[in-house]
Scaffold this motif. Structure first.
Motif, PDB file in Angstrom:
ATOM      1  N   GLY A  37       3.749   6.158  -3.867  1.00 47.53           N
ATOM      2  CA  GLY A  37       4.796   6.113  -4.999  1.00 47.53           C
ATOM      3  C   GLY A  37       4.154   5.503  -6.623  1.00 47.53           C
ATOM      4  N   GLU A  38       4.834   5.977  -7.946  1.00 45.77           N
ATOM      5  CA  GLU A  38       4.311   5.830  -8.610  1.00 45.77           C
ATOM      6  C   GLU A  38       3.999   4.205  -9.650  1.00 45.77           C
ATOM      7  OE1 GLU A  38       6.233   8.653 -12.235  1.00 45.77           O
ATOM      8  OE2 GLU A  38       6.863   6.825 -13.291  1.00 45.77           O
ATOM      9  N   ALA A  39       4.724   3.700  -9.943  1.00 41.02           N
ATOM     10  CA  ALA A  39       4.752   2.135 -10.078  1.00 41.02           C
ATOM     11  C   ALA A  39       5.893   1.704  -9.745  1.00 41.02           C
ATOM     12  CB  ALA A  39       4.161   2.045 -11.726  1.00 41.02           C
ATOM     13  N   PRO A  40       5.173  -0.402  -9.656  1.00 40.59           N
ATOM     14  CA  PRO A  40       6.611  -1.158  -9.260  1.00 40.59           C
ATOM     15  C   PRO A  40       8.009  -1.122 -10.413  1.00 40.59           C
ATOM     16  CG  PRO A  40       4.479  -2.049 -10.264  1.00 40.59           C
ATOM     17  CD  PRO A  40       4.290  -0.538 -10.162  1.00 40.59           C
ATOM     18  N   GLY A  41       8.565  -1.495  -9.963  1.00 42.12           N
ATOM     19  CA  GLY A  41       9.626  -1.607 -11.042  1.00 42.12           C
ATOM     20  C   GLY A  41       9.936  -3.160 -11.109  1.00 42.12           C
ATOM     21  N   GLU A  44       9.582  -4.803  -7.829  1.00 40.80           N
ATOM     22  CA  GLU A  44       9.248  -4.792  -7.449  1.00 40.80           C
ATOM     23  C   GLU A  44       8.281  -6.065  -7.535  1.00 40.80           C
ATOM     24  OE1 GLU A  44      10.444  -2.108  -8.093  1.00 40.80           O
ATOM     25  OE2 GLU A  44      10.870  -1.554  -6.053  1.00 40.80           O
ATOM     26  N   PRO A  50       6.095  -3.850  -3.337  1.00 41.29           N
ATOM     27  CA  PRO A  50       6.289  -1.832  -3.576  1.00 41.29           C
ATOM     28  C   PRO A  50       7.523  -1.815  -2.736  1.00 41.29           C
ATOM     29  CG  PRO A  50       4.856  -1.981  -1.281  1.00 41.29           C
ATOM     30  CD  PRO A  50       4.678  -3.565  -1.978  1.00 41.29           C
ATOM     31  N   PHE A  51       8.067  -1.411  -3.590  1.00 44.67           N
ATOM     32  CA  PHE A  51       9.713  -0.081  -3.057  1.00 44.67           C
ATOM     33  C   PHE A  51      10.544  -1.389  -2.641  1.00 44.67           C
ATOM     34  CE2 PHE A  51       7.192   3.142  -3.809  1.00 44.67           C
ATOM     35  CZ  PHE A  51       8.340   4.792  -4.418  1.00 44.67           C
ATOM     36  N   ALA A  55      15.268   2.262  -5.482  1.00 42.25           N
ATOM     37  CA  ALA A  55      14.708   3.341  -4.833  1.00 42.25           C
ATOM     38  C   ALA A  55      14.030   3.032  -3.871  1.00 42.25           C
ATOM     39  CB  ALA A  55      13.098   3.941  -6.377  1.00 42.25           C
ATOM     40  N   ASN A  77       1.539   2.411  -4.712  1.00 43.80           N
ATOM     41  CA  ASN A  77       1.849   2.835  -5.395  1.00 43.80           C
ATOM     42  C   ASN A  77       0.444   3.055  -5.960  1.00 43.80           C
ATOM     43  OD1 ASN A  77       4.382   2.585  -6.304  1.00 43.80           O
ATOM     44  ND2 ASN A  77       4.326   0.339  -6.464  1.00 43.80           N
ATOM     45  N   HIS A 159      10.618  11.941  -5.319  1.00 45.45           N
ATOM     46  CA  HIS A 159      10.731  10.303  -5.623  1.00 45.45           C
ATOM     47  C   HIS A 159      11.851   9.959  -5.340  1.00 45.45           C
ATOM     48  CE1 HIS A 159       9.899   6.509  -6.964  1.00 45.45           C
ATOM     49  NE2 HIS A 159       8.759   6.645  -7.238  1.00 45.45           N
TER      50      HIS A 159
HETATM   51  N1  URA Z   1       9.424   3.380  -7.682  1.00 47.21           N
HETATM   52  C1  URA Z   1       7.916   3.483  -7.385  1.00 47.21           C
HETATM   53  O1  URA Z   1       7.258   4.362  -7.017  1.00 47.21           O
HETATM   54  N2  URA Z   1       6.929   2.287  -6.781  1.00 47.21           N
HETATM   55  C2  URA Z   1       8.037   1.050  -6.191  1.00 47.21           C
HETATM   56  O2  URA Z   1       7.309   0.638  -5.998  1.00 47.21           O
HETATM   57  C3  URA Z   1       9.385   0.939  -6.993  1.00 47.21           C
HETATM   58  C4  URA Z   1       9.607   1.816  -7.504  1.00 47.21           C
END
Ligand code: URA
Length: 195
Positions: A37-41, A44, A50-51, A55, A77, A159
């Motif tokens: 994925g892109e990055a933690p929110g 997370e 992650p995830f 999402a 991510n 995504h």
């Molecule tokens: N979106 C992401 O791309 N990664 C995550 O871990 C959570 C949300």
């Protein structure tokens, strides 16, 4: 060093480099499929996984529809730290900057070098452009298997956060849902070198 030890070592080095709020990947180290994925929110970061936010919950359902058990997939991510900005006194997510993507890529390269998945499923344009090609557009390139710059073949798909954003806006949520499920199932079929 065994794969597990190497992975633990990288996890610790990542926490030292990016801080305790960074979020590393998780899953079996012999997984054939890795999801990037892109990055933690926010959630997370809170849970250190992650995830696991909204999402992530959608990702779980998409995987289930694709006949994939999340427990058999490595999930990570490209960026390990939540990119944030302050707006009206609140902390909000923002898109990661090029330097953050480059730094995350250093870790991801080592991370996936330990897991050695057969195939990558890239969620959203950020990992897809960084790992496949800068000019990638999801509208025309999703669901196609490309060579990735990290070695394993990779496909890109929407995504889950994008699906959440368009839900109820009149855009074709159901069609995009089916496309993501189809793409994840195609990636899963490539595990073990099958086509
Ligand atoms: N979106 C992401 O791309 N990664 C995550 O871990 C959570 C949300």
């Amino acid at each position: 060093m065994s794969g597990r030890k190497e992975w633990e070592d990288l996890r610790l080095r990542t926490a030292e480099r990016f801080g305790e709020e960074s979020v590393f990947g998780e899953g079996p180290l012999d997984a054939g499929l890795a999801i990037v994925g892109e990055a933690p929110g926010r959630e997370e970061v809170e849970k250190g996984r992650p995830f696991v936010g909204s999402a992530g919950r959608l990702l779980d359902r998409l995987l289930e529809d694709a006949g994939i058990d999340r427990r058999e997939v490595y999930v990570t991510n490209i960026v390990k730290v939540r990119p944030t900005e302050k707006s009206g006194g609140r902390t909000r997510n923002r898109p990661p900057r090029a330097a953050e993507i480059r730094e995350g890529l250093d870790v991801l390269r080592e991370e996936l070098g330990i897991v050695k998945p057969d195939v990558l499923a890239l969620l959203g344009a950020t990992p897809a452009r960084a790992l496949i090609k800068k000019s990638l557009t999801l509208g025309s390139d999703r669901g196609t298997i490309f060579h990735s710059t990290l070695g394993p073949p990779a496909l890109a798909t929407y995504h889950p956060a994008y699906l959440l954003r368009i839900k109820g806006t009149g855009e074709d949520y159901d069609r995009l849902w089916r496309e993501v499920v189809e793409d994840l199932a195609l990636a899963r079929k490539r595990v073990g070198g099958r086509s």
